[in-house]
Design an enzyme around this catalytic site. Structure first.
Site, PDB file in Angstrom:
ATOM      1  N   HIS A  86      31.520  49.685  33.722  1.00 40.81           N
ATOM      2  CA  HIS A  86      32.419  50.669  34.349  1.00 40.81           C
ATOM      3  C   HIS A  86      31.849  51.148  35.683  1.00 40.81           C
ATOM      4  CE1 HIS A  86      35.345  51.014  31.062  1.00 40.81           C
ATOM      5  NE2 HIS A  86      34.301  50.771  30.283  1.00 40.81           N
ATOM      6  N   THR A  87      31.024  50.329  36.268  1.00 41.74           N
ATOM      7  CA  THR A  87      30.476  50.654  37.586  1.00 41.74           C
ATOM      8  C   THR A  87      31.242  49.927  38.688  1.00 41.74           C
ATOM      9  OG1 THR A  87      28.890  48.890  37.182  1.00 41.74           O
ATOM     10  CG2 THR A  87      28.107  51.130  36.846  1.00 41.74           C
ATOM     11  N   ASP A  88      31.940  48.842  38.328  1.00 41.97           N
ATOM     12  CA  ASP A  88      32.548  48.013  39.398  1.00 41.97           C
ATOM     13  C   ASP A  88      33.631  48.769  40.177  1.00 41.97           C
ATOM     14  OD1 ASP A  88      34.321  47.807  37.220  1.00 41.97           O
ATOM     15  OD2 ASP A  88      34.519  45.617  37.321  1.00 41.97           O
ATOM     16  N   GLY A 144      39.976  39.451  23.211  1.00 40.98           N
ATOM     17  CA  GLY A 144      39.733  40.862  22.895  1.00 40.98           C
ATOM     18  C   GLY A 144      38.317  41.174  22.444  1.00 40.98           C
ATOM     19  N   SER A 175      38.452  36.914  28.353  1.00 40.75           N
ATOM     20  CA  SER A 175      39.312  35.741  28.225  1.00 40.75           C
ATOM     21  C   SER A 175      40.419  35.783  29.280  1.00 40.75           C
ATOM     22  CB  SER A 175      39.915  35.676  26.826  1.00 40.75           C
ATOM     23  OG  SER A 175      40.510  36.915  26.503  1.00 40.75           O
ATOM     24  N   SER A 176      40.915  36.970  29.605  1.00 42.54           N
ATOM     25  CA  SER A 176      42.019  37.017  30.574  1.00 42.54           C
ATOM     26  C   SER A 176      41.526  36.637  31.973  1.00 42.54           C
ATOM     27  CB  SER A 176      42.703  38.377  30.566  1.00 42.54           C
ATOM     28  OG  SER A 176      41.783  39.394  30.813  1.00 42.54           O
ATOM     29  N   ASP A 196      34.821  40.841  36.257  1.00 43.71           N
ATOM     30  CA  ASP A 196      35.109  39.721  35.359  1.00 43.71           C
ATOM     31  C   ASP A 196      35.552  38.483  36.131  1.00 43.71           C
ATOM     32  OD1 ASP A 196      34.705  41.790  33.653  1.00 43.71           O
ATOM     33  OD2 ASP A 196      36.742  41.880  32.895  1.00 43.71           O
TER      34      ASP A 196
END
Ligand code: GLA
Length: 384
Positions: free
Chosen positions: A34-36, A120, A125-126, A171
């Site tokens: 949660h840093t990006d 998930g 994966s997305s 990601d």
């Protein structure tokens, strides 16, 4: 990733024709969660699990897409009004639209795809799916004119504009830029990156999947992002140069404590500390100090559980089991709200840890977790 499997299905669905085959991986992230989207650092690597797609232009303006794993088939046109309903197809549609936005003359194509990155589980994966199509469409319709960073941004914008997730760049970046044997430290503000060879002699990296899928994950994720932006807006009033939480320290956050909610304060505190942890881990890795790396991973888990509140009972339990077994480092990986823990474990403790995690998780939750060994691998590529 099984190419023949995809080839076989493609030929069966599309009259024996043969297209080009592309692949992109999922990712792990050693630290920096949660840093990006806060302009901070992340430290991911691509893995040996991902998506494979066969694609062939079909001379029409229609995309004919087959998901092998879901045994689902969808056709859609390329105009904005043609967005398909099926969520898996929206990823492909979104990538087509984002490529068109960037001047690529995308035409109709036939495609079949399959993956071995668990859905998930926090392994992206997305992003693997988006990167596969962004990379392929760039070659098939764009003469390779879109650079790799822009391909990653195509995937990210697809999430924002077609899937409702206001994700950061980590990601898609890891999926496109992955390199066998290396983790990549990315500065999400400047987009500078550096490969770090990762070969922790005497240790193994293992993912333990809680198999929890949080239904509200995307809205909860967007809410976390909102909290960070609220904290930044308050700090900006006193420090106009501040653009992201990356630009803040704890003193600056304390100055606005009374102006923001306790919840927003906790979220921002976690992020400020987490950004520093990535830098500390990089230093420790360069010094071969895996004890410090592991210690920081535990700190991240604590922050994600108690301050950012994106863990869950099952993940906290797996983290406790790791601690009890003497695992060097362990934490929830990815966005959270379910998925995996990533564990850095000494070779000699590996078997005992996995046995204990299986046994005690099953005793408490009535089902077994899944265990994945990962190999750090290459990013998006054409296979044949
Ligand atoms: C998800 C998002 C990423 C990142 C992580 C948390 O995977 O897609 O952009 O924010 O969560 O680190």
């Amino acid at each position: 990733m099984n190419i023949e499997h995809v080839r076989g299905h493609f030929a069966k669905h599309f009259d024996g024709s043969i297209g080009s085959v592309y692949a992109s991986p999922g990712r792990i992230n050693l630290i920096g969660e949660h840093t990006d989207y806060n302009g901070g650092f992340v430290f991911p690597g691509a893995i040996d699990k991902g998506m494979v797609a066969e694609i062939k232009p079909n001379g029409t303006d229609i995309v004919r897409a087959y998901s092998i794993d879901l045994n689902d088939y969808v056709e859609f046109g390329l105009d904005e009004a043609n967005a398909p309903q099926a969520s898996w197809a929206r990823y492909i549609f979104g990538v087509c639209r984002e490529m068109i936005e960037r001047g690529v003359d995308v035409k109709g194509f036939d495609t079949a795809f399959a993956g071995d990155v668990p859905l998930g589980a926090g392994m992206s994966s997305s992003a693997a799916l988006e990167s596969t199509y962004a990379f392929a469409l760039n070659e098939l319709f764009g003469e390779g004119k879109i650079d790799k960073f822009e391909l990653a941004k195509v995937g990210q914008s697809t999430e924002h504009n077609y899937c409702g997730v206001k994700c950061g760049i980590m990601d898609q970046f890891a999926s496109v830029f992955g390199k066998a044997g290396s983790l990549i430290r990315l500065d999400c503000r400047s987009l500078e990156y550096q490969y770090f060879p990762f070969n922790p002699t005497g240790y193994r990296l293992v993912l333990v999947d809680s198999v929890v899928k949080h239904e509200l994950a995307s809205s909860a994720y967007n809410k976390r992002r909102q909290s960070c932006e609220t904290a930044v807006a308050a700090i900006q009033k006193k420090h106009p140069h501040v653009e992201f939480l990356r630009d803040c320290n704890m003193l600056m956050l304390q100055e606005v404590k009374s102006e923001i909610t306790e919840e927003d304060y906790m979220r921002a505190e976690y992020v400020i500390e987490e950004i520093q942890r990535v830098l500390d881990v990089c230093d420790a890795l360069e010094a071969g100090d895996y004890e410090t790396v592991g210690q920081k991973m535990y700190e991240t888990h604590h922050g994600m559980s108690k301050l950012y509140e994106v863990s869950c009972e099952e993940l906290d339990f797996l983290n406790d089991v790791a601690k009890e077994c003497g695992v060097t480092g362990s934490r929830v990986m990815g966005g959270g709200f379910g998925g995996c823990t990533i564990n850095l474990v000494k070779n000699e403790l590996y078997d005992g840890f996995i046995a204990k995690a299986n046994e005690s998780f099953k005793a408490k939750f009535g089902r077994s977790p899944k265990v994945y060994d990962v190999v750090i691998s290459d990013g998006s590529r054409k296979l044949c």
